[in-house]
Design an enzyme around this catalytic site. Structure first.
Site, PDB file in Angstrom:
ATOM      1  N   HIS A 117       3.492   7.090  -6.763  1.00  0.00           N
ATOM      2  CA  HIS A 117       2.850   8.353  -7.136  1.00  0.00           C
ATOM      3  C   HIS A 117       3.872   9.489  -7.056  1.00  0.00           C
ATOM      4  O   HIS A 117       3.926  10.369  -7.934  1.00  0.00           O
ATOM      5  CB  HIS A 117       1.672   8.612  -6.194  1.00  0.00           C
ATOM      6  CG  HIS A 117       0.604   9.464  -6.778  1.00  0.00           C
ATOM      7  ND1 HIS A 117      -0.580   9.740  -6.116  1.00  0.00           N
ATOM      8  CD2 HIS A 117       0.508  10.121  -7.958  1.00  0.00           C
ATOM      9  CE1 HIS A 117      -1.337  10.516  -6.859  1.00  0.00           C
ATOM     10  NE2 HIS A 117      -0.702  10.763  -7.988  1.00  0.00           N
ATOM     11  N   HIS A 163       1.828   4.802  -2.774  1.00  0.00           N
ATOM     12  CA  HIS A 163       2.053   6.241  -2.590  1.00  0.00           C
ATOM     13  C   HIS A 163       3.426   6.637  -3.128  1.00  0.00           C
ATOM     14  O   HIS A 163       3.592   7.681  -3.764  1.00  0.00           O
ATOM     15  CB  HIS A 163       1.984   6.602  -1.105  1.00  0.00           C
ATOM     16  CG  HIS A 163       0.618   6.586  -0.512  1.00  0.00           C
ATOM     17  ND1 HIS A 163      -0.436   7.309  -1.033  1.00  0.00           N
ATOM     18  CD2 HIS A 163       0.133   5.952   0.590  1.00  0.00           C
ATOM     19  CE1 HIS A 163      -1.513   7.119  -0.280  1.00  0.00           C
ATOM     20  NE2 HIS A 163      -1.196   6.294   0.703  1.00  0.00           N
ATOM     21  N   HIS A 197       0.830  -1.211   0.000  1.00  0.00           N
ATOM     22  CA  HIS A 197       0.000   0.000   0.000  1.00  0.00           C
ATOM     23  C   HIS A 197       0.861   1.256   0.000  1.00  0.00           C
ATOM     24  O   HIS A 197       0.689   2.154  -0.840  1.00  0.00           O
ATOM     25  CB  HIS A 197      -0.918  -0.009   1.232  1.00  0.00           C
ATOM     26  CG  HIS A 197      -1.726   1.242   1.396  1.00  0.00           C
ATOM     27  ND1 HIS A 197      -3.030   1.355   0.963  1.00  0.00           N
ATOM     28  CD2 HIS A 197      -1.412   2.448   1.934  1.00  0.00           C
ATOM     29  CE1 HIS A 197      -3.475   2.563   1.231  1.00  0.00           C
ATOM     30  NE2 HIS A 197      -2.515   3.254   1.823  1.00  0.00           N
ATOM     31  N   GLU A 198       1.780   1.337   0.952  1.00  0.00           N
ATOM     32  CA  GLU A 198       2.586   2.552   1.065  1.00  0.00           C
ATOM     33  C   GLU A 198       3.476   2.742  -0.159  1.00  0.00           C
ATOM     34  O   GLU A 198       3.772   3.880  -0.551  1.00  0.00           O
ATOM     35  CB  GLU A 198       3.424   2.521   2.341  1.00  0.00           C
ATOM     36  CG  GLU A 198       2.606   2.557   3.630  1.00  0.00           C
ATOM     37  CD  GLU A 198       1.689   3.769   3.727  1.00  0.00           C
ATOM     38  OE1 GLU A 198       2.022   4.820   3.146  1.00  0.00           O
ATOM     39  OE2 GLU A 198       0.629   3.663   4.375  1.00  0.00           O
TER      40      GLU A 198
END
Length: 696
Positions: free
Chosen positions: A488, A485, A481-482
Site C-alpha cells: 500500500h 501494508h 500481512h505486514e
C-alpha cells in the site's frame, strides 16, 4: 513574530538525504541530533504557517492548502527517523527524548490545527472549491482537510481551545508513559527457565533462539522466551510441559497489572477520562463517536451493531470447540490412567493442535522446517508480488537500515522504473516494542518529488549464529500481512503528502494487508517457497489440503478472542466523562462488558486487555480495534473476487494490476469505500466473511 531556529549544517537532518531514495543516513544519526532538529523543524513549520496566514492575497488552493502541504519538511524527516528508532531500537536516551518531545509535538500540531486564521483560509478555499477549477484529488484534499480540522476543534472558542490543548498535551504524555511502562514490564516478565526439558515440544530452532535470548541478557545456560504483544503466546501450541505453558500465559496476562512503577492501569484509565472530556469538548457524546466520525463505519452505533451481530455465533462456536478440546483431554488422561483436568487458557492452543493432528492429520509445528525466513520472504512474499504486479526486488546490502538486523531491498516495476525501498526488521530484542507493523519512512508524493521507503517490523526470536531462522505458521502469515501494508505504501501514487500510502480511514487500512494473506497458501506461491531448509523437500500439498479442510476449526476461538478485545476497546471509549470518572476497577468493568456481549468465556481470554492493549493506548487504534474485522468484510469478498479472476484470460497478473490501480495506487486520495465498489462492481457483501469465520 515566529523566530527561525537555525540547524547546524552538520546535523544529518539539515537537508534531505543524498542516499538512494532519500534513505535516511541512519549510520550518521546520533541521539544528540534529535532535539535540535525537532526544535528547528517546529520553528520552521510555524514560520511557514505564519507566512500562509499573513498572505494578504485571498485564500486559494495554491497559497493555502498546497502551501500547508509543503510545510514541515525538516520536522517530518526528523520524526520519521526518531519514531522508527523509538519503536524499533530504543535506548534510555531515546526514551528520555520521547518523553520530552512527545507533548511538545502535540502542542506544535495544536498550534497549527487550532490556528483560527489558518482555518479561516481553509474555510474560504472549501467554500469556493467548486468554482476553483480543482482536480478531483485537490477537491478531495480540501474536503478532507476541512473536515479533519473541524473535527479536531478548529472552530472552538478561546477557552475551549485552550482546554483542548491541555488535554491533547496530557494525552501525549500518557501515551509515552504507557508505551514505556509496557515495554519495561514485558521485558521483566519474559519467561526464564533453567533447562531445555522445560521447553519440551519446541524444535531445535526455537530452543536455540531461547538460549540465544538468555545469553544476550547474561543468563548463560538458561533459556528465555520473550513475550509477544497479544495474550496467547504462539509457543503455547507446542510446549508439552503444562507448567511451562501456565507460567508463560500468566506472565503474558500479568503485564501492566502487577503494581509498582510499570503498572499501566492508572495511566490507561486517565487516558480514557481525558479522551472522554476531549470528545465532549468537540461536541461528541464520547470518544468512540468522535473516532467514528472519520471512519468508514460512520458511527459507534453502527460499529456496535456489527460486533453484536458477530459475537453470539462466535461464542457459540467457541463453546462447541471447547467441548471437543475437553473431551480430548478427558480421553487422553483416562488412557494414561491419570485424573482429568479442566481446560484452561494455556491449554487451548496445545489441544487444538492435537485435535488437528487427530481429526485432520495436521500438525502446524511440523511445517517450521519448510518455512526458512529468507526463503519465505524472497521466494514467497516477493514472488507473489512479482506474479501479481510484475515488481522485482533486489537486495541492497550496502544500504544501512535503522538496525544491523534490518535488510534493505530496492523495488522496481516490470518496465524497469523505480518503485522505492523496502526494509525488513525481523528479530525481537529488548529495545523493540512487541507486535508487528509497517511504517513509511518516506512516503511518495508528486508535490515534493519524494520517493518511497517503507519498513516492515516483526518480532521473531533470533536463533544462535549459524542456525536457520525457521518461522511458525502464524509468523509466515504475519509476514504476508505486514507486506500487504508495505505494498500500500510502495504503490501509492498521489499528488500530496497527507494523501499518500496508508493515510486512509483506520477501519480501511487493514484491508490490503488482509487480502495479501491469501497468497501464503496459494498453490503456485506455496510451491515456490515452502521447501525443507535442509533437504529441499517440498511441503506436502496433501498436508496443505488437510490444513485448509481444518481451517474452520478454532475459528470460534479466534473470532471470540478478537471480538472480546474489540468490544473492550469500544466500551472503554463509549464512556461519558462522568461515567469514566467512576470506573476504577479495570477487571470488573471488562468482565461486565464481556458478559453483555456474551463473550465471557473463561478459557477464551480477550486478545488484549487494558493493561497491555498497546493498540489503543499507544498505537493510534483507540475506538478503532474493530477495524480489523470491518476490513475483513472487504477482504473476504476480494479474496473470492481474486479466485474468480484467476480463472479468466490474463489470470492473476491482470487481476493484480486491477487491484493495484483500484485500491493501492490511490492511497488516501479518494473515498475508501468507492475504491472497493470500483474493484468489485458494488458494495462488498458480508456473506464471504460469515462463511470464512464459520458464522453462518
Amino acid at each position: 513574530m515566529t523566530q527561525t531556529v537555525q540547524l547546524d549544517a552538520e546535523n544529518p537532518f539539515a537537508n534531505p538525504s543524498s542516499l538512494p531514495f532519500q534513505l535516511p543516513p541512519f549510520g550518521e544519526v546520533r541521539e544528540e541530533h534529535f532535539l535540535p532538529a525537532f526544535e528547528a523543524g517546529m520553528a520552521q513549520q510555524l514560520a511557514e504557517v505564519q507566512a500562509i496566514t499573513a498572505n494578504p492575497e485571498p485564500a486559494t488552493f495554491a497559497n493555502t492548502v498546497e502551501a500547508l502541504e509543503r510545510s514541515g519538511q525538516l520536522l517530518e524527516r526528523t520524526a520519521a527517523v526518531f519514531f522508527t528508532l523509538s519503536s524499533g531500537d530504543a535506548t534510555p536516551g531515546i526514551d528520555k527524548i520521547e518523553a520530552e518531545i512527545g507533548p511538545r509535538l502535540t502542542a506544535h500540531e495544536d498550534s497549527i490545527t487550532l490556528n483560527r486564521a489558518l482555518f479561516a483560509r481553509i474555510q474560504s478555499v472549501h467554500d469556493t472549491r467548486e468554482q476553483a477549477g480543482l482536480t478531483d484529488e485537490q477537491t478531495f484534499l480540501v474536503e478532507k482537510l476541512h473536515r479533519n480540522s473541524s473535527l479536531a476543534g478548529a472552530g472552538l472558542d478561546d477557552a475551549s481551545s485552550a482546554r483542548l490543548r491541555e488535554l491533547n498535551g496530557r494525552l501525549s504524555e500518557l501515551e509515552v508513559q504507557f508505551d514505556q511502562k509496557l515495554q519495561a514490564d514485558s521485558n521483566a516478565l519474559a519467561l526464564v527457565v533453567d533447562s531445555a526439558e522445560e521447553l519440551a515440544g519446541l524444535d531445535e530452532s526455537a530452543i536455540s533462539a531461547a538460549s540465544a535470548a538468555a545469553e544476550a541478557r547474561g543468563l548463560t545456560g538458561k533459556y528465555l522466551i520473550s513475550l509477544v504483544l497479544f495474550t496467547g503466546h504462539p509457543l503455547l501450541s507446542t510446549l508439552t510441559n503444562r507448567e511451562t505453558r501456565r507460567k508463560l500465559f500468566e506472565a503474558s496476562s500479568a503485564r501492566g497489572s502487577r503494581g509498582g512503577d510499570h503498572d499501566t492501569r492508572a495511566t490507561a484509565l486517565e487516558m480514557v477520562r481525558v479522551r472522554a472530556e476531549r470528545a465532549r469538548l468537540l461536541g461528541f457524546e464520547n470518544h468512540a463517536e468522535a473516532a467514528a466520525a472519520k471512519s468508514t463505519a460512520g458511527s459507534a452505533s453502527a460499529i456496535r451493531a456489527r460486533l453484536e451481530q458477530l459475537s453470539t455465533p462466535a461464542a457459540a462456536n467457541a463453546r462447541r470447540e471447547q467441548d471437543v478440546l475437553q473431551a480430548t483431554i478427558d480421553a487422553e488422561q483416562a488412557a494414561a490412567g491419570e485424573p482429568s483436568f479442566a481446560l484452561e487458557p494455556w491449554d487451548w492452543a496445545f489441544y487444538t493442535e492435537k485435535v488437528r493432528a487427530r481429526d485432520y492429520a495436521v500438525d502446524t509445528s511440523q511445517m517450521r522446517p519448510f518455512f526458512e525466513a529468507k526463503a519465505v520472504l524472497e521466494n514467497g512474499v516477493f514472488y507473489a508480488a512479482n506474479r501479481l504486479f510484475g515488481v522485482t526486488f533486489t537486495e541492497r546490502p550496502e544500504l544501512r537500515g535503522h538496525h544491523a538486523d534490518a535488510v534493505v531491498y530496492e523495488v522496481g516495476n516490470e518496465d524497469g522504473t523505480e518503485v522505492g525501498l523496502f526494509s525488513l526488521d525481523l528479530y525481537t530484542r529488548d529495545s523493540k516494542r512487541g507486535g508487528a507493523w509497517m511504517n513509511s519512512v518516506i512516503q511518495q508524493n508528486r508535490l515534493l518529488g519524494e520517493p518511497t521507503v517503507v519498513l516492515n517490523t516483526l518480532n521473531v526470536p533470533k536463533p544462535v549464529e549459524g542456525s536457520p531462522t525457521l518461522l511458525t505458521f502464524d509468523e509466515v502469515e504475519t509476514l504476508f500481512h505486514e507486506f500487504g501494508h508495505a505494498l500500500h505504501g510502495l504503490f501509492a501514487l498521489v499528488g500530496y503528502p497527507s494523501l499518500g500510502g496508508t493515510n486512509v480511514p483506520r477501519d480501511f487500512v487493514e484491508f490490503p494487508s488482509q487480502v495479501n494473506e491469501m497468497w501464503m497458501l496459494w498453490p503456485e506461491v506455496l510451491r515456490n517457497y515452502a521447501k525443507h531448509h535442509e533437504t529441499g523437500e517440498q511441503l506436502s500439498e496433501e498436508l496443505v489440503e488437510r490444513l485448509l479442510d481444518s481451517a474452520s476449526f478454532n475459528e470460534g476461538f479466534g473470532t471470540s478472542e478478537y471480538l472480546a478485545a474489540s468490544v473492550i476497546d469500544l466500551e472503554w471509549h463509549s464512556l461519558s466523562p462522568e461515567e469514566a470518572a467512576e470506573v476504577t476497577d479495570v477487571e470488573a468493568f471488562e468482565q461486565a462488558v464481556l458478559r453483555r456481549y456474551g463473550l465471557d468465556l473463561p478459557a477464551v481470554p480477550p486478545r488484549y486487555t487494558l493493561p497491555y492493549f498497546q493498540h489503543i493506548f499507544a498505537g493510534g487504534y483507540s475506538a478503532g480495534y474493530y477495524g480489523y474485522i470491518w476490513s475483513e468484510v472487504l477482504d473476504a469478498a476480494t479474496v473470492d473476487w481474486f479466485a474468480e479472476q484467476a480463472e479468466l484470460d490474463g489470470g492473476l497478473r491482470a487481476a493484480g494490476e486491477r487491484f493495484r490501480r483500484s485500491i493501492l495506487e490511490p492511497g488516501g486520495s479518494r473515498e475508501a469505500m468507492s475504491l472497493v465498489s470500483d474493484l468489485l462492481g458494488g458494495p462488498a457483501p458480508i456473506e464471504p466473511l460469515l462463511k470464512r469465520r464459520g458464522l453462518q
